[in-house]
Scaffold this motif. Structure first.
Motif, PDB file in Angstrom:
ATOM      1  N   MET A   1      16.041 -24.722  -5.884  1.00  0.00           N
ATOM      2  CA  MET A   1      16.321 -24.032  -4.722  1.00  0.00           C
ATOM      3  C   MET A   1      14.982 -24.851  -3.578  1.00  0.00           C
ATOM      4  SD  MET A   1      15.126 -20.010  -3.698  1.00  0.00           S
ATOM      5  CE  MET A   1      16.711 -19.309  -4.556  1.00  0.00           C
ATOM      6  N   ASN A   2      15.909 -24.943  -2.463  1.00  0.00           N
ATOM      7  CA  ASN A   2      14.953 -25.683  -1.482  1.00  0.00           C
ATOM      8  C   ASN A   2      14.466 -24.336  -0.411  1.00  0.00           C
ATOM      9  OD1 ASN A   2      15.906 -28.124  -1.915  1.00  0.00           O
ATOM     10  ND2 ASN A   2      17.711 -27.927  -0.641  1.00  0.00           N
ATOM     11  N   TYR A   3      13.339 -24.646  -0.212  1.00  0.00           N
ATOM     12  CA  TYR A   3      12.354 -23.728   0.641  1.00  0.00           C
ATOM     13  C   TYR A   3      11.371 -24.434   1.621  1.00  0.00           C
ATOM     14  CZ  TYR A   3       8.591 -24.754  -2.623  1.00  0.00           C
ATOM     15  OH  TYR A   3       7.583 -25.150  -3.300  1.00  0.00           O
ATOM     16  N   GLU A   4      11.003 -23.644   2.602  1.00  0.00           N
ATOM     17  CA  GLU A   4       9.873 -24.117   3.510  1.00  0.00           C
ATOM     18  C   GLU A   4       8.949 -23.167   3.601  1.00  0.00           C
ATOM     19  OE1 GLU A   4       9.752 -25.617   7.960  1.00  0.00           O
ATOM     20  OE2 GLU A   4      11.472 -24.425   7.571  1.00  0.00           O
ATOM     21  N   ILE A   5       7.608 -23.414   3.582  1.00  0.00           N
ATOM     22  CA  ILE A   5       6.559 -22.538   3.971  1.00  0.00           C
ATOM     23  C   ILE A   5       5.738 -22.965   5.265  1.00  0.00           C
ATOM     24  CG2 ILE A   5       4.300 -21.700   3.184  1.00  0.00           C
ATOM     25  CD1 ILE A   5       5.095 -22.188   0.268  1.00  0.00           C
ATOM     26  N   ARG A   6       5.774 -22.001   6.062  1.00  0.00           N
ATOM     27  CA  ARG A   6       5.158 -22.243   7.366  1.00  0.00           C
ATOM     28  C   ARG A   6       4.256 -21.040   7.868  1.00  0.00           C
ATOM     29  NH1 ARG A   6      10.833 -22.312   9.603  1.00  0.00           N
ATOM     30  NH2 ARG A   6      11.247 -20.440  10.551  1.00  0.00           N
ATOM     31  N   GLN A   7       3.233 -21.402   8.898  1.00  0.00           N
ATOM     32  CA  GLN A   7       2.438 -20.332   9.645  1.00  0.00           C
ATOM     33  C   GLN A   7       3.572 -19.505  10.495  1.00  0.00           C
ATOM     34  OE1 GLN A   7      -1.450 -21.745  10.568  1.00  0.00           O
ATOM     35  NE2 GLN A   7      -1.977 -19.950  11.139  1.00  0.00           N
ATOM     36  N   ILE A   8       3.451 -18.187  10.403  1.00  0.00           N
ATOM     37  CA  ILE A   8       4.234 -17.472  11.186  1.00  0.00           C
ATOM     38  C   ILE A   8       3.414 -16.356  11.886  1.00  0.00           C
ATOM     39  CG2 ILE A   8       6.396 -17.663   9.862  1.00  0.00           C
ATOM     40  CD1 ILE A   8       5.784 -14.876   8.490  1.00  0.00           C
ATOM     41  N   THR A   9       4.014 -15.673  13.031  1.00  0.00           N
ATOM     42  CA  THR A   9       3.176 -14.581  13.402  1.00  0.00           C
ATOM     43  C   THR A   9       3.274 -13.116  12.931  1.00  0.00           C
ATOM     44  OG1 THR A   9       5.178 -13.729  14.758  1.00  0.00           O
ATOM     45  CG2 THR A   9       3.836 -15.789  15.792  1.00  0.00           C
ATOM     46  N   THR A  10       2.554 -12.241  13.191  1.00  0.00           N
ATOM     47  CA  THR A  10       2.672 -10.895  12.836  1.00  0.00           C
ATOM     48  C   THR A  10       4.156 -10.279  13.136  1.00  0.00           C
ATOM     49  OG1 THR A  10       0.267 -10.702  13.262  1.00  0.00           O
ATOM     50  CG2 THR A  10       1.598  -8.576  12.992  1.00  0.00           C
ATOM     51  N   GLN A  11       4.630 -10.664  14.350  1.00  0.00           N
ATOM     52  CA  GLN A  11       5.735  -9.977  14.778  1.00  0.00           C
ATOM     53  C   GLN A  11       6.978 -10.618  13.715  1.00  0.00           C
ATOM     54  OE1 GLN A  11       5.876  -7.538  16.465  1.00  0.00           O
ATOM     55  NE2 GLN A  11       3.675  -7.702  16.795  1.00  0.00           N
ATOM     56  N   GLU A  12       6.793 -11.828  13.309  1.00  0.00           N
ATOM     57  CA  GLU A  12       8.062 -12.369  12.544  1.00  0.00           C
ATOM     58  C   GLU A  12       7.950 -11.741  11.148  1.00  0.00           C
ATOM     59  OE1 GLU A  12       8.522 -17.096  13.705  1.00  0.00           O
ATOM     60  OE2 GLU A  12       6.413 -16.299  13.412  1.00  0.00           O
ATOM     61  N   LEU A  13       6.743 -11.162  10.628  1.00  0.00           N
ATOM     62  CA  LEU A  13       6.651 -10.826   9.124  1.00  0.00           C
ATOM     63  C   LEU A  13       6.961  -9.304   9.028  1.00  0.00           C
ATOM     64  CD1 LEU A  13       3.761  -9.473   8.565  1.00  0.00           C
ATOM     65  CD2 LEU A  13       2.884 -11.776   8.300  1.00  0.00           C
ATOM     66  N   LEU A  14       6.647  -8.620  10.108  1.00  0.00           N
ATOM     67  CA  LEU A  14       6.519  -7.160  10.063  1.00  0.00           C
ATOM     68  C   LEU A  14       7.861  -6.610   9.378  1.00  0.00           C
ATOM     69  CD1 LEU A  14       4.600  -5.959  13.247  1.00  0.00           C
ATOM     70  CD2 LEU A  14       3.900  -5.705  11.063  1.00  0.00           C
ATOM     71  N   PRO A  15       9.074  -6.997   9.958  1.00  0.00           N
ATOM     72  CA  PRO A  15      10.128  -6.502   9.540  1.00  0.00           C
ATOM     73  C   PRO A  15      10.347  -6.544   7.668  1.00  0.00           C
ATOM     74  CG  PRO A  15      10.888  -7.548  11.402  1.00  0.00           C
ATOM     75  CD  PRO A  15       9.448  -7.975  10.768  1.00  0.00           C
ATOM     76  N   LEU A  16      10.134  -7.632   7.446  1.00  0.00           N
ATOM     77  CA  LEU A  16       9.954  -7.717   5.786  1.00  0.00           C
ATOM     78  C   LEU A  16       8.813  -7.064   4.979  1.00  0.00           C
ATOM     79  CD1 LEU A  16      11.362  -9.009   3.376  1.00  0.00           C
ATOM     80  CD2 LEU A  16       9.785 -11.027   3.424  1.00  0.00           C
ATOM     81  N   ARG A  17       7.598  -7.072   5.570  1.00  0.00           N
ATOM     82  CA  ARG A  17       6.605  -6.141   5.308  1.00  0.00           C
ATOM     83  C   ARG A  17       6.977  -4.670   5.342  1.00  0.00           C
ATOM     84  NH1 ARG A  17       1.041  -6.243   8.430  1.00  0.00           N
ATOM     85  NH2 ARG A  17       0.710  -8.134   7.425  1.00  0.00           N
ATOM     86  N   GLN A  18       7.780  -4.176   6.062  1.00  0.00           N
ATOM     87  CA  GLN A  18       8.003  -2.834   6.062  1.00  0.00           C
ATOM     88  C   GLN A  18       9.232  -2.737   5.184  1.00  0.00           C
ATOM     89  OE1 GLN A  18      11.339  -1.685   7.446  1.00  0.00           O
ATOM     90  NE2 GLN A  18      10.867   0.516   7.316  1.00  0.00           N
ATOM     91  N   LYS A  19       9.885  -3.634   5.184  1.00  0.00           N
ATOM     92  CA  LYS A  19      11.410  -3.309   4.078  1.00  0.00           C
ATOM     93  C   LYS A  19      10.784  -3.308   2.756  1.00  0.00           C
ATOM     94  CE  LYS A  19      15.845  -5.550   2.670  1.00  0.00           C
ATOM     95  NZ  LYS A  19      16.216  -4.478   2.140  1.00  0.00           N
ATOM     96  N   VAL A  20      10.118  -4.020   2.413  1.00  0.00           N
ATOM     97  CA  VAL A  20       9.455  -4.202   0.819  1.00  0.00           C
ATOM     98  C   VAL A  20       8.395  -3.240   0.519  1.00  0.00           C
ATOM     99  CG1 VAL A  20       8.414  -5.862  -0.845  1.00  0.00           C
ATOM    100  CG2 VAL A  20      10.488  -6.336   0.760  1.00  0.00           C
ATOM    101  N   LEU A  21       7.277  -3.194   1.695  1.00  0.00           N
ATOM    102  CA  LEU A  21       6.128  -2.306   1.053  1.00  0.00           C
ATOM    103  C   LEU A  21       6.016  -0.878   1.755  1.00  0.00           C
ATOM    104  CD1 LEU A  21       3.673  -5.280   1.474  1.00  0.00           C
ATOM    105  CD2 LEU A  21       4.701  -4.448  -0.667  1.00  0.00           C
ATOM    106  N   LYS A  22       6.701  -0.626   2.809  1.00  0.00           N
ATOM    107  CA  LYS A  22       6.575   0.470   3.429  1.00  0.00           C
ATOM    108  C   LYS A  22       7.708   1.044   4.223  1.00  0.00           C
ATOM    109  CE  LYS A  22       1.424  -0.467   4.219  1.00  0.00           C
ATOM    110  NZ  LYS A  22       0.490  -0.457   5.042  1.00  0.00           N
TER     111      LYS A  22
END
Length: 149
Positions: A1-22
Motif C-alpha cells: 500500500m502506498n502512503y505518505e506521512i506529513r506534518q499537518i495542522t490541528t484543523q486538518e486532523l480534527l474531523p478524524l479525531r472526532q469520528k474515531v475517538l469522540k
C-alpha cells in the motif's frame, strides 16, 4: 500500500479525531490541551490522497517519570476503513523517530483498553492502575523510553 506521512495542522486532523475517538462531541470540541503550542507536532498518514491515520505529540512531562524531554501522544486514530493494515504503527514509528531526532527521550500517553495490543506490539509498557475517563472508558498509562539502546 502506498502512503505518505506529513506534518499537518490541528484543523486538518480534527474531523478524524472526532469520528474515531469522540463521536459524541462536535468536531470543534475535540481539541486537546497543547494542540496549538509551537512545540506540538501533528502528523497525518495519507493513502490515495485521503487522511487515514493521525497522531499528535505534545511536549509534556509525566509526573512519575524523570526524563530530559518528554512528549505525550494525544489523539492517535486510524479511520475505520484502514484499521488493521499497519498504518497506525507506521505513523507512530515515524513520530517516535521524529521526536528522537529532536532529543526526546520519553513518550507516554493514556491508552484505551481496546488499543492495548496495538501499543504492546510497538514496545510500549504499562504504568499504574486502570482508570476511567468520563464518556470514554477505562485507560492505562503506557510509555516507552526513546533513548537508543
Amino acid at each position: 500500500m502506498n502512503y505518505e506521512i506529513r506534518q499537518i495542522t490541528t484543523q486538518e486532523l480534527l474531523p478524524l479525531r472526532q469520528k474515531v475517538l469522540k463521536p459524541f462531541l462536535r468536531v470543534e470540541e475535540c481539541e486537546v490541551d497543547g494542540d496549538y503550542l509551537h512545540s506540538t507536532f501533528h502528523f497525518g498518514l495519507y493513502t490515495d490522497g485521503k487522511l487515514a491515520s493521525i497522531a499528535t505529540f505534545v511536549q509534556e512531562a509525566h509526573p512519575n517519570f524523570p526524563a530530559k524531554l518528554s512528549y505525550r501522544l494525544r489523539g492517535m486514530a486510524t479511520h475505520d476503513a484502514h484499521q488493521g493494515q499497519g498504518l497506525g504503527g507506521k505513523l507512530l514509528t515515524y513520530g517516535e523517530n521524529f521526536l528522537r531526532g529532536r532529543g526526546c527521550d520519553f513518550l507516554w500517553f493514556n491508552a484505551r483498553i481496546k488499543a492495548f495490543p496495538f501499543y504492546e506490539r510497538l514496545g510500549f509498557a504499562y504504568y499504574g492502575p486502570l482508570f476511567d475517563i468520563k464518556d470514554i472508558g477505562p485507560h492505562k498509562v503506557m510509555y516507552k523510553s526513546l533513548i537508543p539502546r
